[in-house]
Design a protein around this motif. Structure first.
Motif, PDB file in Angstrom:
ATOM      1  N   ALA A 108       0.822  -1.204   0.000  1.00 25.62           N
ATOM      2  CA  ALA A 108       0.000   0.000   0.000  1.00 25.62           C
ATOM      3  C   ALA A 108       0.858   1.257   0.000  1.00 25.62           C
ATOM      4  O   ALA A 108       0.530   2.243  -0.651  1.00 25.62           O
ATOM      5  N   ALA A 109       1.971   1.221   0.735  1.00 29.34           N
ATOM      6  CA  ALA A 109       2.849   2.388   0.831  1.00 29.34           C
ATOM      7  C   ALA A 109       4.296   1.932   0.843  1.00 29.34           C
ATOM      8  O   ALA A 109       4.659   0.975   1.533  1.00 29.34           O
ATOM      9  N   VAL A 110       5.114   2.612   0.067  1.00 27.13           N
ATOM     10  CA  VAL A 110       6.553   2.384   0.032  1.00 27.13           C
ATOM     11  C   VAL A 110       7.208   3.692   0.445  1.00 27.13           C
ATOM     12  O   VAL A 110       7.019   4.717  -0.206  1.00 27.13           O
ATOM     13  N   ILE A 111       7.960   3.668   1.546  1.00 27.58           N
ATOM     14  CA  ILE A 111       8.487   4.901   2.138  1.00 27.58           C
ATOM     15  C   ILE A 111      10.005   4.816   2.212  1.00 27.58           C
ATOM     16  O   ILE A 111      10.562   3.994   2.947  1.00 27.58           O
ATOM     17  N   PHE A 112      10.690   5.665   1.448  1.00 27.49           N
ATOM     18  CA  PHE A 112      12.149   5.691   1.496  1.00 27.49           C
ATOM     19  C   PHE A 112      12.598   6.429   2.750  1.00 27.49           C
ATOM     20  O   PHE A 112      12.106   7.511   3.059  1.00 27.49           O
ATOM     21  N   THR A 113      13.520   5.811   3.469  1.00 32.88           N
ATOM     22  CA  THR A 113      13.927   6.375   4.751  1.00 32.88           C
ATOM     23  C   THR A 113      15.403   6.696   4.848  1.00 32.88           C
ATOM     24  O   THR A 113      15.790   7.663   5.487  1.00 32.88           O
ATOM     25  N   SER A 114      16.241   5.864   4.278  1.00 32.54           N
ATOM     26  CA  SER A 114      17.673   6.056   4.468  1.00 32.54           C
ATOM     27  C   SER A 114      18.418   5.321   3.376  1.00 32.54           C
ATOM     28  O   SER A 114      17.850   4.973   2.342  1.00 32.54           O
ATOM     29  N   GLY A 115      19.679   5.053   3.625  1.00 32.87           N
ATOM     30  CA  GLY A 115      20.481   4.317   2.669  1.00 32.87           C
ATOM     31  C   GLY A 115      21.350   5.239   1.831  1.00 32.87           C
ATOM     32  O   GLY A 115      21.328   6.461   1.979  1.00 32.87           O
ATOM     33  N   THR A 116      22.111   4.652   0.949  1.00 32.64           N
ATOM     34  CA  THR A 116      23.017   5.391   0.079  1.00 32.64           C
ATOM     35  C   THR A 116      22.538   5.273  -1.359  1.00 32.64           C
ATOM     36  O   THR A 116      21.573   4.567  -1.663  1.00 32.64           O
ATOM     37  N   THR A 117      23.226   5.963  -2.257  1.00 33.74           N
ATOM     38  CA  THR A 117      22.867   5.859  -3.667  1.00 33.74           C
ATOM     39  C   THR A 117      23.098   4.436  -4.180  1.00 33.74           C
ATOM     40  O   THR A 117      22.422   3.990  -5.112  1.00 33.74           O
ATOM     41  N   GLU A 118      24.049   3.717  -3.562  1.00 36.05           N
ATOM     42  CA  GLU A 118      24.296   2.335  -3.969  1.00 36.05           C
ATOM     43  C   GLU A 118      23.266   1.386  -3.372  1.00 36.05           C
ATOM     44  O   GLU A 118      22.879   0.396  -3.999  1.00 36.05           O
ATOM     45  N   HIS A 119      22.825   1.706  -2.155  1.00 34.15           N
ATOM     46  CA  HIS A 119      21.889   0.810  -1.465  1.00 34.15           C
ATOM     47  C   HIS A 119      20.778   1.619  -0.780  1.00 34.15           C
ATOM     48  O   HIS A 119      20.752   1.760   0.437  1.00 34.15           O
ATOM     49  N   PRO A 120      19.835   2.165  -1.558  1.00 33.56           N
ATOM     50  CA  PRO A 120      18.716   2.887  -0.934  1.00 33.56           C
ATOM     51  C   PRO A 120      17.827   1.918  -0.159  1.00 33.56           C
ATOM     52  O   PRO A 120      17.787   0.715  -0.464  1.00 33.56           O
ATOM     53  N   ARG A 121      17.136   2.432   0.834  1.00 33.26           N
ATOM     54  CA  ARG A 121      16.286   1.578   1.664  1.00 33.26           C
ATOM     55  C   ARG A 121      14.869   2.135   1.695  1.00 33.26           C
ATOM     56  O   ARG A 121      14.672   3.335   1.914  1.00 33.26           O
ATOM     57  N   ALA A 122      13.909   1.261   1.482  1.00 34.66           N
ATOM     58  CA  ALA A 122      12.504   1.665   1.486  1.00 34.66           C
ATOM     59  C   ALA A 122      11.685   0.675   2.300  1.00 34.66           C
ATOM     60  O   ALA A 122      11.833  -0.546   2.157  1.00 34.66           O
ATOM     61  N   VAL A 123      10.813   1.202   3.143  1.00 35.12           N
ATOM     62  CA  VAL A 123       9.925   0.396   3.980  1.00 35.12           C
ATOM     63  C   VAL A 123       8.630   0.119   3.211  1.00 35.12           C
ATOM     64  O   VAL A 123       8.054   1.029   2.599  1.00 35.12           O
TER      65      VAL A 123
END
Length: 507
Positions: A184-199
Motif C-alpha cells: 500500500a505504501a513504500v516509504i524511502f527512509t535512508s540508505g546510500t545511492t548504492e543501497h537505498p532503503r525503502a519500507v
C-alpha cells in the motif's frame, strides 16, 4: 476489512459531517470524500492502473493528496513516497529500486523540473530536481503521469489531471478497495545511492497501526485534529473526526492561530516546532485536549513548557515510533519528567504497545507485531525489527531508551551511549537542550567527548554538577555552548554529523 474500506464505511455513516479542512479553510465532507476516492479508483483502473502498480508520489499534504493516495490504494496500487528534492543521484537510485509505472506530482513540480529558467532558479537555491516528465524505468519504458493543480508548461503530454479523475464515475465501494496484504505504501527512509532503503507497508499493517493509535488516543465525532501527518490524519478519518490541515507554508504564529480558530482538540508537533509555537503563544487553546510530540526526542525543557501552556485537563504525550512499525510506545510528559528527574538514566518511552524484547548480547531493542511493515523493498519479509536502538525495561515494564548503537563513542575500554545521559543533562536548570558527540583523536584512536548545550547555564558550574548525575567515564572533555543544535529533515531531528563538525576545534 481493508484500510480504505473502513474509511469509506465511516464516510457512508456520516456523509454530511466535515472530514477534511484544507490549509486555506476549504472543507470536504465525508460524503464527498467517499465519492472522490471511488471516482479516482474507477478512473485509474479505466486508465490502465493494474494491481501491484507503484505510483511515485510527489504531492504535498492536502485534501487532494489524501484523495489521490487513497484512490491509488483502492485501485490496487501502491504509493511510493520518494522525495524528488533528495538530489538526482539518490532519486535515480530510488527510482531504480521502486520501479514505478506511474508518477503523480503537482503541476508546479513538473514545470519546475522541466523548464530551464525554473530549474536554474531552483539550482541556485540548492534544489536539484529530476525531470519528472521524462522518467523512464528500465524494461518498463516511460511512466504514466497524473498532475495536481492548474496545468502549467512542463506537464507531460497525456498526463491525467486530478480534476478529471475526481469528476468521473464513482462505483460502489463494494466492488473492491484493494487487497489488505498487498503493498500500500513504500516509504524511502535512508540508505546510500548504492543501497537505498525503502519500507513496505500493506493495508493490513497500516490498519493495525491506526488501531493502536485509536486505542491510546481517544478520537471520535466532534474532535478536530490539526496536523499534516498522514498517520494521525487517517485514524482521524476512520473515527469520524475532523482532520484540519495547516497551510503548506505555515509559520508558528499561524499554526497557533489555526489551533484556536478551528477549535482543535488534538495536534501533533515535532518538539522543536512546539517550542517555536510556544514562543509566539505561551498558552495553548482551551479546546486542545491532546498534544502529541514525536519524530524526535522531547527535551525536558519543552515538556515542561508544554505542560504549563496546556490547560490542566489536557494531555501532553510523547510518541515513540519508527517508519517500520508505528506506534511503539506512548508516554505522558509527566511520566517522562518524573523518570528524568529521578536520574533514572535514559529516555522513558512508555509501556510497549507491541511485542518488544531486548537482545541479551548488546541490549538492542527488537520489535514485532501486526503493525510491523512487510519488510524492506527488494528484501525478504521480516518477522522482527532490529531497531538499532539500545533500551532496557524498568521495574514497571516500561521501555527506556539508552542510546543508538551507531552513536556509541569509544573512550578507552568504556562504551559511551549519549542517549543514556542527554536527558538528565537537559533537565538541569539553565540547560534547554544537550547533546554529546565524539570527535576522533587521530593519535590515540579514542574520541574526545564533547557536550554541546543550548541555554544560559555556566559551563564551569555545569561541569562541577555533572559528576553527581552521570558516570565518571561519560564526563565530557569539553563543554560547548551553542545558540541552537543543528537539525535536519521535516522531523527536525538532531544532526549529529553537523554537530560534530561544529564542535570540532571549537574552544
Amino acid at each position: 476489512m481493508t484500510l480504505v474500506g473502513r474509511l469509506l464505511d465511516q464516510a457512508a455513516a456520516t456523509p454530511e459531517a466535515v472530514a477534511l479542512v484544507a490549509g486555506d479553510g476549504t472543507e470536504l465532507t465525508y460524503g464527498e470524500l467517499q465519492r472522490q476516492v471511488l471516482a479516482v479508483r474507477h478512473a485509474l483502473v479505466e486508465a490502465g492502473l493494474r494491481s501491484g502498480d507503484r505510483v511515485l508520489f510527489s504531492v504535498r499534504p492536502s485534501p487532494e493528496a489524501v484523495v489521490l493516495a487513497l484512490g491509488v490504494v483502492a485501485a490496487g496500487g501502491a504509493v511510493v513516497f520518494a522525495d524528488p528534492g533528495a538530489g538526482p543521484e539518490m532519486f535515480t537510485a530510488r527510482l531504480r529500486l521502486a520501479r514505478p509505472r506511474w508518477s503523480a506530482a503537482e503541476a508546479v513540480l513538473y514545470a519546475g523540473s522541466r523548464l530551464r529558467p525554473v530549474r536554474a532558479y531552483a539550482r541556485r537555491r540548492g534544489l536539484l530536481l529530476p525531470e519528472l516528465g521524462s522518467l523512464e524505468v528500465s524494461g518498463q519504458g516511460k511512466l504514466r503521469h497524473i498532475y495536481v493543480g492548474r496545468w502549467l508548461p512542463g506537464v507531460p503530454r497525456g498526463a491525467l489531471p486530478f480534476t478529471t479523475l475526481v469528476s468521473g464515475r464513482a462505483e460502489a465501494a463494494g466492488s473492491g478497495t484493494g487487497d489488505p496484504d498487498a503493498e500500500a505504501a513504500v516509504i524511502f527512509t535512508s540508505g546510500t545511492t548504492e543501497h537505498p532503503r525503502a519500507v513496505v507497508h500493506t493495508q493490513a499493517s497500516l490498519a493495525a497501526a491506526l488501531d493502536l493509535f485509536r486505542e491510546r488516543l481517544p478520537l471520535g465525532p466532534g474532535d478536530v485534529v490539526h496536523t499534516d501527518q498522514l498517520m494521525l490524519g487517517l485514524p482521524t478519518l476512520i473515527s469520524g473526526a475532523r482532520w484540519s490541515m495547516p497551510p503548506l507554508s505555515c509559520s508558528p504564529a499561524k499554526f497557533a492561530r489555526l489551533l484556536e480558530e478551528r477549535g482543535a482538540t488534538h495536534t501533533f508537533c515535532v518538539p522543536v516546532h512546539l517550542a517555536e509555537i510556544l514562543e509566539v503563544r505561551p498558552t495553548l487553546p482551551a479546546a486542545l485536549r491532546y498534544v502529541l510530540l514525536g519524530a524526535a526526542p522531547a527535551p525536558p525543557a519543552i515538556l515542561r513548557r508544554a505542560l504549563s501552556a496546556a490547560v490542566p485537563s489536557a494531555k501532553v504525550l510523547s510518541v515513540y515510533a519508527m517508519t517500520e512499525i508505528l506506534p511503539v510506545a506512548i508516554a505522558s510528559a509527566q511520566e517522562k519528567l518524573a523518570h528524568t528527574e529521578s536520574w533514572g538514566g535514559g529516555d522513558l518511552l512508555g509501556t510497549p504497545l507491541v511485542k518488544a524484547r531486548i537482545a541479551p548480547d548488546d541490549g538492542e531493542l527488537h520489535l514485532s507485531g501486526p503493525n510491523l511493515c512487510r519488510g524492506y523493498l527488494g528484501d525478504t519479509p521480516m518477522t522482527e525489527l532490529p531497531t538499532g536502538d539500545l533500551a532496557r525495561f524498568d521495574a514497571d515494564g516500561r521501555l527506556v531508551l539508552t542510546g543508538r548503537k551507531k552513536d556509541m563513542l569509544i573512550r578507552g575500554k568504556f562504551n559511551l551511549y549519549p542517549g543514556l545521559y542527554e536527558p538528565a543533562i537537559a533537565a538541569i536548570d539553565g540547560v534547554t537542550e544537550a547533546a554529546i558527540v565524539g570527535v576522533p583523536d587521530s593519535e590515540t584512536g579514542d574520541e574526545e567527548v564533547v557536550l554541546a548545550i543550548v541555554g544560559d547555564a555556566d559551563p564551569e558550574r555545569l561541569r562541577r554538577r555533572l559528576p553527581d548525575l552521570i558516570d565518571h567515564d561519560a564526563l565530557p572533555d569539553r563543554i560547548v555552548v551553542l545558540t541552537e543544535l543543528p537539525r535536519s529533515g521535516r522531523s527536525r531531528k538532531l544532526d549529529r554529523d553537523r554537530l560534530r563538525d561544529l564542535v570540532r576545534g571549537t574552544p
